[in-house]
Design a protein around this motif. Sequence first.
Motif, PDB file in Angstrom:
ATOM      1  N   ASP A  40       0.979  -1.088   0.051  1.00  0.00           N
ATOM      2  CA  ASP A  40      -0.188  -0.177  -0.069  1.00  0.00           C
ATOM      3  C   ASP A  40       1.047   1.229   0.099  1.00  0.00           C
ATOM      4  OD1 ASP A  40      -1.702   1.955   0.343  1.00  0.00           O
ATOM      5  OD2 ASP A  40      -3.020   1.059   1.712  1.00  0.00           O
ATOM      6  N   LYS A  41       1.221   1.608  -1.193  1.00  0.00           N
ATOM      7  CA  LYS A  41       1.972   3.104  -1.440  1.00  0.00           C
ATOM      8  C   LYS A  41       1.115   4.118  -0.642  1.00  0.00           C
ATOM      9  CE  LYS A  41      -0.172   3.757  -5.822  1.00  0.00           C
ATOM     10  NZ  LYS A  41       0.276   3.940  -7.231  1.00  0.00           N
ATOM     11  N   TYR A  42       0.032   4.114  -0.543  1.00  0.00           N
ATOM     12  CA  TYR A  42      -0.772   5.297  -0.179  1.00  0.00           C
ATOM     13  C   TYR A  42      -0.495   5.761   1.518  1.00  0.00           C
ATOM     14  CZ  TYR A  42      -3.497   5.405  -4.489  1.00  0.00           C
ATOM     15  OH  TYR A  42      -3.649   5.619  -5.720  1.00  0.00           O
ATOM     16  N   GLU A  44       2.175   6.447   2.553  1.00  0.00           N
ATOM     17  CA  GLU A  44       2.961   7.584   2.704  1.00  0.00           C
ATOM     18  C   GLU A  44       2.408   8.850   2.009  1.00  0.00           C
ATOM     19  OE1 GLU A  44       7.386   5.564   3.044  1.00  0.00           O
ATOM     20  OE2 GLU A  44       6.573   5.918   0.919  1.00  0.00           O
ATOM     21  N   TYR A  45       1.162   8.609   1.501  1.00  0.00           N
ATOM     22  CA  TYR A  45       0.639   9.779   0.699  1.00  0.00           C
ATOM     23  C   TYR A  45      -0.152  10.682   1.675  1.00  0.00           C
ATOM     24  CZ  TYR A  45       1.827   7.691  -3.707  1.00  0.00           C
ATOM     25  OH  TYR A  45       2.646   6.945  -4.933  1.00  0.00           O
ATOM     26  N   ASP A  46      -0.145  12.027   1.106  1.00  0.00           N
ATOM     27  CA  ASP A  46      -1.075  12.907   1.906  1.00  0.00           C
ATOM     28  C   ASP A  46      -2.440  12.715   1.605  1.00  0.00           C
ATOM     29  OD1 ASP A  46      -2.490  15.809   1.586  1.00  0.00           O
ATOM     30  OD2 ASP A  46      -0.893  15.975   3.231  1.00  0.00           O
ATOM     31  N   PRO A  47      -3.554  12.910   2.638  1.00  0.00           N
ATOM     32  CA  PRO A  47      -4.894  12.483   2.242  1.00  0.00           C
ATOM     33  C   PRO A  47      -5.408  13.487   1.099  1.00  0.00           C
ATOM     34  CG  PRO A  47      -4.385  12.936   4.605  1.00  0.00           C
ATOM     35  CD  PRO A  47      -3.066  13.106   3.976  1.00  0.00           C
ATOM     36  N   VAL A  48      -4.858  14.360   0.729  1.00  0.00           N
ATOM     37  CA  VAL A  48      -5.602  15.076  -0.417  1.00  0.00           C
ATOM     38  C   VAL A  48      -5.150  14.425  -1.601  1.00  0.00           C
ATOM     39  CG1 VAL A  48      -5.334  17.157  -1.475  1.00  0.00           C
ATOM     40  CG2 VAL A  48      -5.158  17.457   0.661  1.00  0.00           C
ATOM     41  N   ILE A  49      -3.779  13.681  -1.603  1.00  0.00           N
ATOM     42  CA  ILE A  49      -3.556  12.902  -3.017  1.00  0.00           C
ATOM     43  C   ILE A  49      -4.457  11.656  -3.192  1.00  0.00           C
ATOM     44  CG2 ILE A  49      -1.622  11.589  -4.168  1.00  0.00           C
ATOM     45  CD1 ILE A  49      -1.285  14.605  -3.773  1.00  0.00           C
ATOM     46  N   ILE A  50      -4.818  11.014  -1.748  1.00  0.00           N
ATOM     47  CA  ILE A  50      -5.629  10.210  -2.010  1.00  0.00           C
ATOM     48  C   ILE A  50      -7.044  10.373  -2.067  1.00  0.00           C
ATOM     49  CG2 ILE A  50      -6.644   8.276  -0.497  1.00  0.00           C
ATOM     50  CD1 ILE A  50      -4.080   8.401   1.382  1.00  0.00           C
ATOM     51  N   ILE A  52      -7.884  12.933  -4.319  1.00  0.00           N
ATOM     52  CA  ILE A  52      -7.694  13.096  -5.727  1.00  0.00           C
ATOM     53  C   ILE A  52      -7.774  11.723  -6.453  1.00  0.00           C
ATOM     54  CG2 ILE A  52      -6.133  14.102  -7.745  1.00  0.00           C
ATOM     55  CD1 ILE A  52      -5.290  16.241  -5.654  1.00  0.00           C
ATOM     56  N   ASP A  53      -7.125  10.925  -6.085  1.00  0.00           N
ATOM     57  CA  ASP A  53      -6.880   9.626  -6.970  1.00  0.00           C
ATOM     58  C   ASP A  53      -8.147   8.789  -6.755  1.00  0.00           C
ATOM     59  OD1 ASP A  53      -4.691  10.000  -7.601  1.00  0.00           O
ATOM     60  OD2 ASP A  53      -3.596   8.342  -6.445  1.00  0.00           O
ATOM     61  N   ALA A  54      -9.041   9.130  -5.792  1.00  0.00           N
ATOM     62  CA  ALA A  54     -10.715   8.524  -5.359  1.00  0.00           C
ATOM     63  C   ALA A  54     -11.329   9.177  -6.445  1.00  0.00           C
ATOM     64  CB  ALA A  54     -10.698   8.436  -3.899  1.00  0.00           C
ATOM     65  N   ILE A  55     -11.410  10.538  -6.314  1.00  0.00           N
ATOM     66  CA  ILE A  55     -12.074  11.154  -7.458  1.00  0.00           C
ATOM     67  C   ILE A  55     -12.093  10.528  -8.880  1.00  0.00           C
ATOM     68  CG2 ILE A  55     -12.683  13.411  -8.441  1.00  0.00           C
ATOM     69  CD1 ILE A  55     -11.979  14.702  -5.484  1.00  0.00           C
ATOM     70  N   LEU A  56     -10.601  10.595  -9.153  1.00  0.00           N
ATOM     71  CA  LEU A  56     -10.163   9.944 -10.402  1.00  0.00           C
ATOM     72  C   LEU A  56     -10.578   8.341 -10.700  1.00  0.00           C
ATOM     73  CD1 LEU A  56      -6.770  11.537 -11.100  1.00  0.00           C
ATOM     74  CD2 LEU A  56      -8.911  12.196 -11.845  1.00  0.00           C
ATOM     75  N   CYS A  57     -11.371   7.724  -9.699  1.00  0.00           N
ATOM     76  CA  CYS A  57     -11.910   6.354  -9.611  1.00  0.00           C
ATOM     77  C   CYS A  57     -10.714   5.656  -9.923  1.00  0.00           C
ATOM     78  CB  CYS A  57     -12.869   6.302 -10.737  1.00  0.00           C
ATOM     79  SG  CYS A  57     -14.462   6.939 -10.043  1.00  0.00           S
ATOM     80  N   LYS A  58      -9.673   5.593  -9.326  1.00  0.00           N
ATOM     81  CA  LYS A  58      -8.294   4.517  -9.361  1.00  0.00           C
ATOM     82  C   LYS A  58      -8.683   3.496  -8.615  1.00  0.00           C
ATOM     83  CE  LYS A  58      -4.695   7.787 -10.919  1.00  0.00           C
ATOM     84  NZ  LYS A  58      -3.098   8.432 -10.634  1.00  0.00           N
ATOM     85  N   SER A  59      -8.512   2.174  -8.881  1.00  0.00           N
ATOM     86  CA  SER A  59      -8.935   1.191  -8.141  1.00  0.00           C
ATOM     87  C   SER A  59      -7.875   0.968  -6.917  1.00  0.00           C
ATOM     88  CB  SER A  59      -8.697  -0.152  -8.882  1.00  0.00           C
ATOM     89  OG  SER A  59      -7.422  -0.116  -9.714  1.00  0.00           O
ATOM     90  N   GLN A  60      -6.563   1.715  -7.174  1.00  0.00           N
ATOM     91  CA  GLN A  60      -5.536   1.554  -5.994  1.00  0.00           C
ATOM     92  C   GLN A  60      -5.956   2.149  -4.905  1.00  0.00           C
ATOM     93  OE1 GLN A  60      -4.894   2.190  -9.258  1.00  0.00           O
ATOM     94  NE2 GLN A  60      -3.094   1.149  -9.795  1.00  0.00           N
ATOM     95  N   ALA A  61      -6.611   3.427  -5.097  1.00  0.00           N
ATOM     96  CA  ALA A  61      -7.100   4.357  -4.109  1.00  0.00           C
ATOM     97  C   ALA A  61      -8.209   3.621  -3.257  1.00  0.00           C
ATOM     98  CB  ALA A  61      -7.371   5.787  -4.846  1.00  0.00           C
ATOM     99  N   PHE A  62      -9.308   3.250  -4.039  1.00  0.00           N
ATOM    100  CA  PHE A  62     -10.295   2.589  -3.590  1.00  0.00           C
ATOM    101  C   PHE A  62      -9.792   1.241  -2.675  1.00  0.00           C
ATOM    102  CE2 PHE A  62     -12.782   5.165  -6.407  1.00  0.00           C
ATOM    103  CZ  PHE A  62     -14.029   5.081  -6.014  1.00  0.00           C
TER     104      PHE A  62
END
Length: 240
Positions: A40-42, A44-50, A52-62
């Motif tokens: 899970d690379k996320y 280490e990610y900022d919640p804002v980045i997560i 944004i990826d969720a808004i883009l419907c990326k399966s990794q973020a989901f």
Amino acid sequence: MGKDVFRCVECNEKATELHRDYSNGILKITICESCQKPVDKYIEYDPVIILIDAILCKSQAFRHILFNSSLNIHWKLCVFFLLCEAYLRWSLLHGSEHSSDPADIIRYTKEWEFYGMFALAALELAAFCGGVLLCLWLVVVRLKGGTVEFRLLLRALLLSCYGKVLLIPTVIWEHDYSPLCLGLIKLFVLTSNSQAIRVILNSSRHISVMAVFVGLLSEGCVSQICKRLPWTIQDMLAFQ
């Protein structure tokens, strides 16, 4: 958390841990044994980045949100989304009534019609979720002999309705293109629902799309039934 509760955000394989804590506060992200990528690379990610990826419907973020996080506010979000939906319908009901008198604003905020809109929105959401779960039960469990975690699936459906928050600014900043915006918001929410189902079941896209279509059809049937009843919630509240 126990073992086998995490999932690799890349390949969806189960993992026993996301990171390993060494001495002096040193953390090392766990590498997936299947795809040889970070589980899970996320983390280490900022919640804002997560987000944004969720808004883009990326399966990794989901996968990160649904499997590897302790986010457990789906019922609170559900109530908030229903309030947004109720406010939208209530505002459209009184959209043609304009008054600068503050007393009118206070009177409108106390109208029982808002609670009626809330009840109708809740009923339609229940019909949508029920249609989705019934469709998946028939296709995945009965026809294919698979298993479905309905509790996790319901949580995913409610969390993936986050796009309904956009209903509020659409109503506040009323414009000639508002109907188009509302249609795009609906499409975005349905796309997020489909992606959430696909991530939970780790299935093909056509199954999730079919389930969302059945849920949407069920929601539409309930809405039409409520409109055709000889009495409606709005009519009942008019006598209060």
